[in-house]
Enzyme design. Structure first.
Site, PDB file in Angstrom:
ATOM      1  N   GLY A   8       0.835  -1.207   0.000  1.00 38.21           N
ATOM      2  CA  GLY A   8       0.000   0.000   0.000  1.00 38.21           C
ATOM      3  C   GLY A   8       0.865   1.251   0.000  1.00 38.21           C
ATOM      4  N   GLY A  11      -0.551   4.820  -0.921  1.00 41.13           N
ATOM      5  CA  GLY A  11      -1.697   5.351  -0.182  1.00 41.13           C
ATOM      6  C   GLY A  11      -1.325   6.510   0.731  1.00 41.13           C
ATOM      7  N   GLN A  12      -2.287   6.940   1.545  1.00 35.12           N
ATOM      8  CA  GLN A  12      -2.077   8.130   2.384  1.00 35.12           C
ATOM      9  C   GLN A  12      -0.890   7.954   3.325  1.00 35.12           C
ATOM     10  OE1 GLN A  12      -4.797   8.997   5.558  1.00 35.12           O
ATOM     11  NE2 GLN A  12      -4.376  11.185   5.532  1.00 35.12           N
ATOM     12  N   ILE A  35      -0.745  -1.845  -5.997  1.00 35.39           N
ATOM     13  CA  ILE A  35      -1.634  -2.622  -6.856  1.00 35.39           C
ATOM     14  C   ILE A  35      -1.775  -1.889  -8.193  1.00 35.39           C
ATOM     15  CG2 ILE A  35      -2.998  -3.922  -5.149  1.00 35.39           C
ATOM     16  CD1 ILE A  35      -5.082  -1.633  -5.344  1.00 35.39           C
ATOM     17  N   TYR A 143     -15.482  -1.954   8.628  1.00 34.27           N
ATOM     18  CA  TYR A 143     -14.097  -1.545   8.846  1.00 34.27           C
ATOM     19  C   TYR A 143     -13.657  -1.933  10.262  1.00 34.27           C
ATOM     20  CZ  TYR A 143     -10.114   1.695   9.151  1.00 34.27           C
ATOM     21  OH  TYR A 143      -8.878   2.252   9.308  1.00 34.27           O
ATOM     22  N   LYS A 147     -10.877  -4.569  11.748  1.00 37.25           N
ATOM     23  CA  LYS A 147      -9.751  -4.077  12.555  1.00 37.25           C
ATOM     24  C   LYS A 147      -9.627  -4.852  13.865  1.00 37.25           C
ATOM     25  CE  LYS A 147      -7.793  -1.248   9.800  1.00 37.25           C
ATOM     26  NZ  LYS A 147      -6.482  -1.639   9.250  1.00 37.25           N
TER      27      LYS A 147
HETATM   28  N1  SER Z   1      -9.320   7.241   9.123  1.00 33.85           N
HETATM   29  C1  SER Z   1     -10.057   6.007   9.173  1.00 33.85           C
HETATM   30  C2  SER Z   1     -11.405   6.174   8.613  1.00 33.85           C
HETATM   31  O1  SER Z   1     -11.968   7.225   8.775  1.00 33.85           O
HETATM   32  C3  SER Z   1     -10.167   5.502  10.572  1.00 33.85           C
HETATM   33  O2  SER Z   1      -9.032   4.816  10.945  1.00 33.85           O
HETATM   34  O3  SER Z   1     -11.930   5.267   8.055  1.00 33.85           O
END
Ligand code: SER
Length: 318
Positions: A8, A11-12, A35, A143, A147
């Protein structure tokens, strides 16, 4: 850490972490995993090797680890919270099946693994303020489900196989280099872009909704320091609460107005993101990270805001 794979890497977090690791580990190789469709460009492409590294392809990961004698993997592949609500099966596939592939490759090759957790690993039954390190984790977003499972699976591989897995629960991350994609905390990045461009900001999160946030330089330092910490001091592993600031949109807008007095904001609350935000802590207690590996943030809202605005002005100037 000598030879590192960042999955990744465009990414950010990855785009900045890869560059810092290349600067701080000149003796080793830092591979930028990406990717197709998110290829590295510019300095990221030119400063070291890059490889297609799709977490859903275990053989591909195994080949890269063998080719570069990788000893540490930063696994930053994830769909953020709002996107994961729209694509829950894909989120599970990337976050869980992908993690399993990484942990298996790490087990076979003796790699250390960092896979971030998040404020999203908590839910509405978690204490909202001074959220303890060890507490109720019953998230209501996909999400968050992935996690919590990431934390558990990473700890399982440590206790069962002795794998060196460690991580932190990131707050919302704010940076000026690479935009986040589809998170609940993204508003706290987008607001700065609007302010610097002189545009009115339409805020998707309601006034009064607090979340933990962190400036990217602190987050990057945390990701490196936890992996370099003395393992003998670690009571916890996956994952440590880390915190530096907590605010709602009103407090953030007021901080921006100290630098850009005519900044304007109005609200158009997005029910999906607001519901997720409401289920997350207001402010985590990070005392275990401070005690076990010396974690301490360097930026607060005021210093972050000054730095964001200076750098975004440079980035966005015509
Ligand atoms: N920054 C993430 C989100 O907002 C949280 O870990 O999905």
């Amino acid at each position: 850490m000598k030879n590192i794979l960042v999955i990744g890497s465009t990414g950010q977090i990855g785009s900045e972490l890869t560059m810092i690791l290349r600067k701080t580990h000149p003796e080793g190789t830092v591979v930028a995993g990406y990717i197709p469709g998110a290829e590295p460009k510019g300095e990221l492409l030119e400063s070291g090797p890059s490889e297609v590294a799709d977490v859903r392809n275990g053989q591909q990961l195994s080949d890269i680890v063998g080719k570069y004698r990788i000893d540490t993997i930063y696994n930053l592949a994830a769909l953020l919270s709002a996107v994961a609500e729209r694509k829950p099966l894909m989120a599970w596939d990337i976050q869980m099946n992908g993690l399993l592939n990484i942990l298996e490759v790490a087990r076979e090759n003796g790699c250390a693994v960092f896979t971030p957790s998040s404020i999203g690993s908590f839910g509405p039954s978690t204490p909202k303020t001074d959220t303890p390190q060890d507490t109720i984790q019953r998230p209501t977003s996909m999400y968050g489900v992935t996690k919590v499972a990431t934390e558990l699976l990473s700890d399982y591989y440590h206790s069962k196989y002795g794998l060196d897995t460690r991580s932190v629960r990131f707050p919302g991350l704010i940076s000026y280099t690479t935009l986040p994609g589809g998170g609940t905390t993204d508003y706290a990045v987008e607001i700065y872009y609007a302010a610097v461009k002189g545009e009115e900001f339409v805020c998707p999160i309601a006034a009064g909704t607090f979340m933990d946030m962190m400036y990217m330089p602190d987050a990057l330092r945390a990701a490196i320091e936890i992996m370099e910490a003395d393992p003998a001091r670690l009571i916890h592993r996956n994952s440590f609460n880390i915190a530096s600031m907590s605010f709602d949109p009103e407090i953030l807008a007021a901080a921006i107005r100290k630098e850009i007095p005519d900044f304007k904001m109005r609200y158009e609350v997005d029910p999906v993101r607001e519901a997720i935000a409401q289920s997350w802590p207001d402010r985590m207690d990070d005392s275990c990270a401070r005690a076990e590996w010396g974690w301490a943030p360097r930026y607060d809202l005021e210093t972050m805001t000054k730095d964001m605005i200076v750098n975004l002005k440079k980035k966005l100037q015509p």
